[in-house]
Motif scaffolding. Structure first.
Motif, short mmCIF file in Angstrom:
data_model
loop_
_atom_site.label_atom_id
_atom_site.label_comp_id
_atom_site.label_asym_id
_atom_site.label_seq_id
_atom_site.Cartn_x
_atom_site.Cartn_y
_atom_site.Cartn_z
N PRO A 120 0.98 -1.17 0.04
CA PRO A 120 0.12 0.00 0.01
C PRO A 120 0.89 1.39 -0.03
N ASN A 121 0.71 1.98 -1.10
CA ASN A 121 1.47 3.44 -1.26
C ASN A 121 1.58 4.20 -0.02
N GLU A 122 0.78 4.43 0.81
CA GLU A 122 0.44 5.06 2.02
C GLU A 122 1.80 4.60 2.98
N ARG A 123 2.15 3.54 2.87
CA ARG A 123 3.13 2.85 3.83
C ARG A 123 4.62 3.19 3.20
N CYS A 124 4.77 3.73 2.17
CA CYS A 124 6.03 4.16 1.66
C CYS A 124 6.31 5.86 2.05
N ASP A 125 5.35 6.68 1.84
CA ASP A 125 5.24 8.08 2.36
C ASP A 125 4.05 8.48 2.23
N GLY A 126 3.13 8.50 3.63
CA GLY A 126 1.87 8.82 3.69
C GLY A 126 1.49 10.23 3.18
N PRO A 127 1.88 11.35 3.60
CA PRO A 127 1.54 12.40 3.31
C PRO A 127 1.90 12.80 1.71
N SER A 128 2.71 12.30 1.29
CA SER A 128 3.06 12.45 -0.32
C SER A 128 2.31 11.63 -0.83
N TYR A 129 1.98 10.45 -0.65
CA TYR A 129 0.88 9.58 -1.11
C TYR A 129 -0.44 10.43 -1.36
N ARG A 130 -0.95 10.80 -0.16
CA ARG A 130 -2.32 11.39 -0.09
C ARG A 130 -2.26 12.53 -0.96
N HIS A 131 -1.47 13.54 -1.20
CA HIS A 131 -1.62 14.53 -2.08
C HIS A 131 -1.54 14.18 -3.55
N ALA A 132 -0.61 13.19 -3.73
CA ALA A 132 -0.40 12.78 -5.36
C ALA A 132 -1.87 12.18 -5.81
N ARG A 133 -2.46 11.37 -4.67
CA ARG A 133 -3.75 10.82 -4.95
C ARG A 133 -4.77 11.62 -5.25
N LYS A 134 -4.82 12.56 -4.36
CA LYS A 134 -5.79 13.72 -4.33
C LYS A 134 -5.78 14.49 -5.55
N THR A 135 -4.27 14.74 -6.25
CA THR A 135 -4.29 15.57 -7.30
C THR A 135 -4.87 14.65 -8.62
N LEU A 136 -4.73 13.54 -8.53
CA LEU A 136 -4.89 12.69 -9.66
C LEU A 136 -6.39 12.69 -9.55
N ASP A 137 -6.98 12.27 -8.50
CA ASP A 137 -8.52 12.27 -8.37
C ASP A 137 -9.30 13.39 -8.89
N HIS A 138 -8.67 14.76 -8.44
CA HIS A 138 -9.14 15.92 -8.90
C HIS A 138 -9.05 16.05 -10.24
N LEU A 139 -8.24 15.73 -10.92
CA LEU A 139 -7.89 15.98 -12.49
C LEU A 139 -8.76 14.96 -13.28
N VAL A 140 -8.84 13.79 -12.76
CA VAL A 140 -9.76 12.88 -13.40
C VAL A 140 -11.24 13.35 -13.40
N GLU A 141 -11.68 13.86 -12.16
CA GLU A 141 -13.07 14.38 -11.95
C GLU A 141 -13.38 15.42 -12.71
N ARG A 142 -12.39 16.57 -12.80
CA ARG A 142 -12.59 17.87 -13.11
C ARG A 142 -12.24 18.20 -14.78
#
Length: 383
Positions: free
Chosen positions: A128-150
């Motif tokens: 699970p990517n969050e176990r590599c670097d949690g804050p970085s993973y959460r921001h990267a995923r938020k970015t991608l989810d946002h661009l996919v939706e918008r």
């Protein structure tokens, strides 16, 4: 060309722009048919490095994501439309943070069509990517989810071993000698025999893994010209049998020489001697955001004539005044581009005839695109 604006991209050229901001890594590709890709668009508070921090350019009035977007819009033959985006790995200096924008901020100006990420769609490779670097993973995923939706961004899972997953989208048939091969990702690497090796196979139950070792890597080839890039691909860990695995040294067994290489991990204690000897680059470049980039030990290795003979050019975005004082009389100094003494964007251009390539420095002091220095190299059909 020196003293004048960088000439615009021309059809048939392969151009790689290493964009300097002082806080991040970012490179923009314009492929021979005009297909474009932004690899990394980081931003983070590098000023917390104190005296080791580099200066923000052109100035600190905008965050890096906005400066990068403005740069791309200036050189992109399609303006603000970019065909591909790729996050090499989730660290802030490559993808941004909640407070410091990065790709999210660049996307206020740029429109990306397709994207690649190491974790998409389940974000569980190799753990699970969050176990590599949690804050970085959460921001990267938020970015991608946002661009996919918008924006309707079409995301793909990056596939190690694939050829032309990063494909020419306009006139591929006109450039059969251009290709992009995926060589690293999620701790895996492409081997010479076409198989894919999992470097972390023993550690899939680990509580965490080094995010740098998950970096996505590519070899781009245009006729005899070859270019290597692999984010921050570097890590050492102890195997179950007690031996130490250096992932760079393992990669060294599987790669062939290139003409231009971007050093791993900003040159921060990276680029093992076996990997340097395997790549044998004529030109080494680096995206930097700290006076420690590129560290002395790395500079010694990439300039080593014991690793491989012959001249070379070391062309980072900046080689700071502090380092020039600390490293006075070091044997690698003659290999370092003098234009790097003033921060600049580094631009590699391979013309359509495939017989040469050039490395140009473009001022980062303003947005004039003024060339401050240029180097030319001849290519042979054997590379």
């Amino acid at each position: 060309m020196v003293g004048k604006p960088l000439p615009p991209w021309k059809a048939g050229e392969f151009q790689i722009h290493f964009i300097y901001t002082g806080v991040a890594e970012s490179q923009f590709w314009i492929m021979p048919d005009g297909t474009t890709m932004l690899i990394d668009c980081g931003d983070h508070p590098a000023y917390t490095r104190g005296k080791k921090a580099l200066w923000l350019l052109p100035n600190g009035k905008r965050h890096a994501g906005e400066w990068i977007a403005r740069y791309v819009a200036r050189v992109n033959p399609s303006g603000t439309d970019v065909d591909y985006m790729m996050i090499s790995h989730h660290h802030a200096d490559h993808a941004g943070t909640e407070e410091w924008g990065g790709f999210m901020q660049a996307a206020e100006t740029l429109k990306f069509r397709r994207g690649f990420d190491r974790g998409w769609p389940n974000f569980d490779e190799p753990i699970p990517n969050e176990r590599c670097d949690g804050p970085s993973y959460r921001h990267a995923r938020k970015t991608l989810d946002h661009l996919v939706e918008r924006d309707g961004l079409k995301m793909e899972e990056f596939s190690v071993g694939a050829v032309n997953q990063v494909a020419l989208l306009r006139n591929a048939a006109d450039y059969p000698n251009f290709s992009v091969t995926n060589i690293t990702g999620n701790g895996k690497m492409l081997c010479r025999d076409g198989s894919v090796r999992d470097l972390y196979a023993e550690k899939h139950n680990a509580k965490s893994l080094n995010e740098n070792g998950m970096s996505l890597g590519l070899i781009a080839q245009y006729g005899p010209f070859r270019y290597y890039t692999a984010g921050d691909f570097s890590d050492r860990f102890r195997r179950k049998d007690g031996t130490v695995c250096s992932i760079e040294e393992e990669l060294a067994k599987e790669v062939d020489p290139v003409n231009v290489a971007k050093v791993n991990h900003h040159g921060h204690h990276s680029m093992s001697l076996p990997l340097v000897a395997a790549l044998r680059a004529r030109v080494w470049t680096a995206c930097v955001w700290d006076t420690l980039h590129v560290t002395s030990d790395t500079l010694e290795r990439i300039s080593s004539r014991e690793a491989y003979p012959g001249p070379r050019l070391i062309a980072p975005g900046l080689f700071s005044p502090l380092r020039r004082i600390e490293d006075a009389n070091k044997p690698y100094l003659p290999d370092i581009a003098r234009e790097s003494f003033d921060a600049g964007h580094v631009v590699v251009t391979v013309p359509a005839d495939g017989k040469s390539y050039s490395v140009s420095y473009v001022t980062a002091d303003d947005e004039s695109m003024r060339v401050t220095g240029s180097y030319g190299f001849e290519l042979q059909q054997n590379g």
